[in-house]
Scaffold this motif. Structure first.
Motif, short mmCIF file in Angstrom:
data_model
loop_
_atom_site.label_atom_id
_atom_site.label_comp_id
_atom_site.label_asym_id
_atom_site.label_seq_id
_atom_site.Cartn_x
_atom_site.Cartn_y
_atom_site.Cartn_z
N PHE A 211 46.74 38.56 41.71
CA PHE A 211 47.66 39.25 40.81
C PHE A 211 47.09 40.63 40.48
O PHE A 211 45.96 40.72 39.98
CB PHE A 211 47.86 38.44 39.53
CG PHE A 211 48.42 37.07 39.79
CD1 PHE A 211 49.79 36.86 39.79
CD2 PHE A 211 47.58 35.99 40.04
CE1 PHE A 211 50.31 35.60 40.04
CE2 PHE A 211 48.09 34.73 40.29
CZ PHE A 211 49.45 34.53 40.29
N ILE A 212 47.88 41.68 40.77
CA ILE A 212 47.40 43.05 40.60
C ILE A 212 48.41 43.86 39.80
O ILE A 212 49.62 43.81 40.08
CB ILE A 212 47.19 43.73 41.97
CG1 ILE A 212 46.23 42.91 42.84
CG2 ILE A 212 46.69 45.16 41.80
CD1 ILE A 212 46.16 43.37 44.28
N TYR A 213 47.90 44.62 38.82
CA TYR A 213 48.75 45.52 38.05
C TYR A 213 47.88 46.67 37.56
O TYR A 213 46.77 46.44 37.06
CB TYR A 213 49.39 44.79 36.87
CG TYR A 213 50.52 45.55 36.24
CD1 TYR A 213 51.79 45.56 36.81
CD2 TYR A 213 50.33 46.27 35.07
CE1 TYR A 213 52.84 46.26 36.23
CE2 TYR A 213 51.37 46.98 34.48
CZ TYR A 213 52.62 46.97 35.08
OH TYR A 213 53.65 47.66 34.51
N PRO A 214 48.34 47.92 37.71
CA PRO A 214 47.52 49.07 37.28
C PRO A 214 47.13 48.98 35.81
O PRO A 214 47.95 48.66 34.96
CB PRO A 214 48.45 50.27 37.51
CG PRO A 214 49.45 49.81 38.52
CD PRO A 214 49.62 48.34 38.27
N GLY A 215 45.87 49.26 35.53
CA GLY A 215 45.37 49.22 34.16
C GLY A 215 44.93 47.84 33.71
O GLY A 215 44.51 47.67 32.57
N TYR A 216 45.03 46.86 34.61
CA TYR A 216 44.62 45.49 34.29
C TYR A 216 43.62 45.00 35.33
O TYR A 216 43.61 45.46 36.47
CB TYR A 216 45.84 44.56 34.27
CG TYR A 216 46.71 44.74 33.05
CD1 TYR A 216 46.55 43.92 31.94
CD2 TYR A 216 47.66 45.75 32.99
CE1 TYR A 216 47.35 44.10 30.81
CE2 TYR A 216 48.45 45.94 31.87
CZ TYR A 216 48.28 45.11 30.79
OH TYR A 216 49.05 45.29 29.67
N ILE A 217 42.81 44.04 34.93
CA ILE A 217 41.81 43.45 35.83
C ILE A 217 42.52 42.51 36.80
O ILE A 217 43.32 41.67 36.38
CB ILE A 217 40.73 42.70 35.03
CG1 ILE A 217 39.98 43.68 34.12
CG2 ILE A 217 39.77 41.97 35.96
CD1 ILE A 217 39.03 43.01 33.14
N THR A 218 42.25 42.67 38.09
CA THR A 218 42.83 41.80 39.12
C THR A 218 42.38 40.37 38.88
O THR A 218 41.22 40.11 38.56
CB THR A 218 42.39 42.26 40.52
OG1 THR A 218 42.88 43.58 40.73
CG2 THR A 218 42.91 41.34 41.60
N LYS A 219 43.32 39.44 39.02
CA LYS A 219 43.02 38.03 38.79
C LYS A 219 43.39 37.22 40.02
O LYS A 219 44.41 37.47 40.65
CB LYS A 219 43.80 37.52 37.58
CG LYS A 219 43.45 36.12 37.16
CD LYS A 219 44.09 35.77 35.84
CE LYS A 219 43.57 34.45 35.32
NZ LYS A 219 44.07 34.16 33.99
N LYS A 220 42.54 36.25 40.37
CA LYS A 220 42.80 35.35 41.49
C LYS A 220 42.95 33.94 40.97
O LYS A 220 42.21 33.51 40.09
CB LYS A 220 41.65 35.41 42.50
CG LYS A 220 41.49 36.78 43.14
CD LYS A 220 40.36 36.80 44.13
CE LYS A 220 40.22 38.18 44.75
NZ LYS A 220 39.17 38.20 45.78
#
Length: 123
Positions: free
Chosen positions: A74-83
């Motif tokens: 899960f990727i979104y600008p300004g947020y930490i990528t989560k798997k």
């Protein structure tokens, strides 16, 4: 006639279930939220190690077909990528954490560019 329809529906369900067990394909749905439990519109939801992915809708919801043992990113600008490992789950809701360092570095870079170009107005 009703019995025949019942048999057909049961067989269709069995065939669909058997096919998904053989291929390992399942449909995963969920919601991606950010700070303040706000849905993230346009977040990327990718299957790790592939080129397959989707984006969240206006309500932060997504749907993707993948192997039951895959991992979603899960990727979104300004947020930490989560798997998230799927492990056969069909509903995966995630809340991403803000990446305070990423947003600060953008502001720092813009500030440094402005300083180097002397773009500040003097009063």
């Amino acid at each position: 006639m009703k019995n025949l329809l019942l048999v057909v529906f049961v067989l269709c369900g069995f065939i669909t279930t058997s096919y998904s067990q053989v291929t390992g394909e399942i449909s995963v749905t969920g919601t991606v939220k950010g700070y303040g439990d706000i849905p993230l519109v346009g977040a990327d939801v990718l299957i790790e190690g592939s080129t397959t992915g989707t984006m969240t809708d206006i309500d932060g919801k997504y749907s993707i077909s993948c192997h039951y043992n895959s991992r979603l990113v899960f990727i979104y600008p300004g947020y930490i990528t989560k798997k998230e490992d799927i492990k056969g789950r069909r509903i995966i809701n995630v809340t991403l954490e803000e990446d305070l360092n990423a947003s600060n570095s953008v502001y720092r870079k813009k500030y440094q560019e402005a300083l180097s170009k002397n773009e500040f107005l003097s009063l």
